[in-house]
Design a protein around this motif. Structure first.
Motif, short mmCIF file in Angstrom:
data_model
loop_
_atom_site.label_atom_id
_atom_site.label_comp_id
_atom_site.label_asym_id
_atom_site.label_seq_id
_atom_site.Cartn_x
_atom_site.Cartn_y
_atom_site.Cartn_z
N THR A 1 34.68 44.10 21.87
CA THR A 1 34.79 44.98 23.05
C THR A 1 33.57 44.36 23.91
O THR A 1 32.47 44.12 23.62
CB THR A 1 34.32 46.33 22.52
OG1 THR A 1 35.25 47.00 21.51
CG2 THR A 1 34.44 47.35 23.66
N ILE A 2 33.98 44.37 25.22
CA ILE A 2 33.14 44.17 26.33
C ILE A 2 32.92 45.04 27.44
O ILE A 2 33.91 45.68 27.92
CB ILE A 2 33.54 42.62 26.90
CG1 ILE A 2 33.81 41.53 26.18
CG2 ILE A 2 32.43 42.26 28.24
CD1 ILE A 2 34.13 40.29 26.40
N SER A 3 31.81 45.41 27.57
CA SER A 3 31.50 46.89 28.44
C SER A 3 31.48 46.30 29.79
O SER A 3 32.13 47.20 30.63
CB SER A 3 30.11 47.39 28.26
OG SER A 3 29.10 46.45 28.32
N ASP A 4 31.33 45.21 30.37
CA ASP A 4 31.40 44.81 31.63
C ASP A 4 31.46 43.16 31.75
O ASP A 4 30.43 42.74 31.19
CB ASP A 4 30.35 45.45 32.48
CG ASP A 4 30.46 45.09 34.06
OD1 ASP A 4 31.34 44.68 34.49
OD2 ASP A 4 29.41 45.45 34.84
N LEU A 5 32.36 42.74 32.43
CA LEU A 5 32.39 41.25 32.77
C LEU A 5 31.71 40.80 33.92
O LEU A 5 31.45 39.65 33.72
CB LEU A 5 34.10 41.01 32.79
CG LEU A 5 35.03 41.07 31.78
CD1 LEU A 5 36.62 40.48 32.55
CD2 LEU A 5 34.71 40.35 30.65
N GLN B 1 39.27 45.76 34.90
CA GLN B 1 38.88 44.42 34.23
C GLN B 1 40.09 43.95 33.11
O GLN B 1 40.38 43.04 33.02
CB GLN B 1 37.47 44.49 33.81
CG GLN B 1 36.51 44.14 34.81
CD GLN B 1 35.03 44.25 34.27
OE1 GLN B 1 34.87 44.38 33.13
NE2 GLN B 1 34.19 43.92 35.15
N GLN B 2 40.30 45.21 32.39
CA GLN B 2 41.31 44.99 31.46
C GLN B 2 42.73 44.64 31.87
O GLN B 2 43.18 43.67 31.48
CB GLN B 2 41.53 46.34 30.59
CG GLN B 2 42.43 46.19 29.21
CD GLN B 2 41.69 45.72 27.98
OE1 GLN B 2 40.76 45.64 27.84
NE2 GLN B 2 42.78 45.04 27.14
N ALA B 3 43.17 45.27 33.14
CA ALA B 3 44.27 44.90 34.03
C ALA B 3 44.50 43.55 34.29
O ALA B 3 45.20 42.83 34.07
CB ALA B 3 44.49 46.07 34.77
N ALA B 4 43.17 43.21 34.96
CA ALA B 4 43.14 41.81 35.67
C ALA B 4 43.32 40.80 34.45
O ALA B 4 43.81 39.63 34.77
CB ALA B 4 41.71 41.75 36.32
#
Length: 192
Positions: A40-44, A72-75
């Protein structure tokens, strides 16, 4: 083929951090409901193809990736689709060609119901139309839950491989249609 163990959590965190993602934004843990390890990544931070390519290489194929920011998930998924689609489609077309199914690969007809398209996928694979696939969330075809839980899934044997390849060989993904089925995930019974 040699089974290679997945990298350790620390090795994976290190590989992700090399993608210019702060370590403090990364967590990994085993999720019972997924029956798998989840990154899990809170922010790229700033998102570009180089970062997404690096991230994909760091987690694939061992970990499930969840990005907390929906955009970000969609990207990430759009990037993965763009990167993987040409090779996947070519392999699926070759699979269908080698089994003399190439003429049965359906293309999606604009304004066709997704269930109708799913029925045509089933027919191409020698499955009774409407017996195996169902529409989920409007744009996603999946194997019906009763088929998986009822034991009919085992009866499908090589038919699931056919469904996946015929779907991938079709033009459905270019129309935003997705296909998948429950893998490791545990079914969560809804409380009534």
């Amino acid at each position: 083929m040699i089974d290679v163990p997945p990298p350790s959590y620390e090795q994976t965190i290190e590989a992700i951090a090399k993608c210019d993602i702060p370590r403090s934004n990364i967590s990994i843990k085993y999720e019972d409901y997924l029956r798998s390890d989840e990154v899990t990544i809170s922010d790229l931070g700033k998102v570009d193809d180089a970062k997404l390519r690096c991230l994909k290489a760091a987690v694939h194929p061992f970990y499930i990736l969840t990005l907390a920011e929906p955009a970000q998930q969609a990207a990430f998924y759009e990037f993965a689709r763009r990167e993987d689609r040409p090779a996947e489609k070519a392999a699926a077309l070759e699979w269908a060609r080698s089994r003399k199914l190439i003429d049965k690969v359906p293309n999606y007809i604009r304004d066709e119901s997704l269930q109708s398209f799913g029925n045509r996928l089933e027919t191409a694979c020698g499955i009774q139309p409407g017996s195996t696939l169902e529409v989920f969330n409007g744009d996603f075809l999946t194997i019906r839950r009763d088929v998986i839980l009822g034991g009919d899934f085992k009866k499908l044997s090589g038919k699931t491989e056919c469904l996946m390849n015929v779907f991938t060989a079709s033009d459905a993904q270019e129309h935003g249609i997705r296909f998948g089925f429950v893998g490791n995930e545990a079914f969560v019974e809804e409380k009534k």
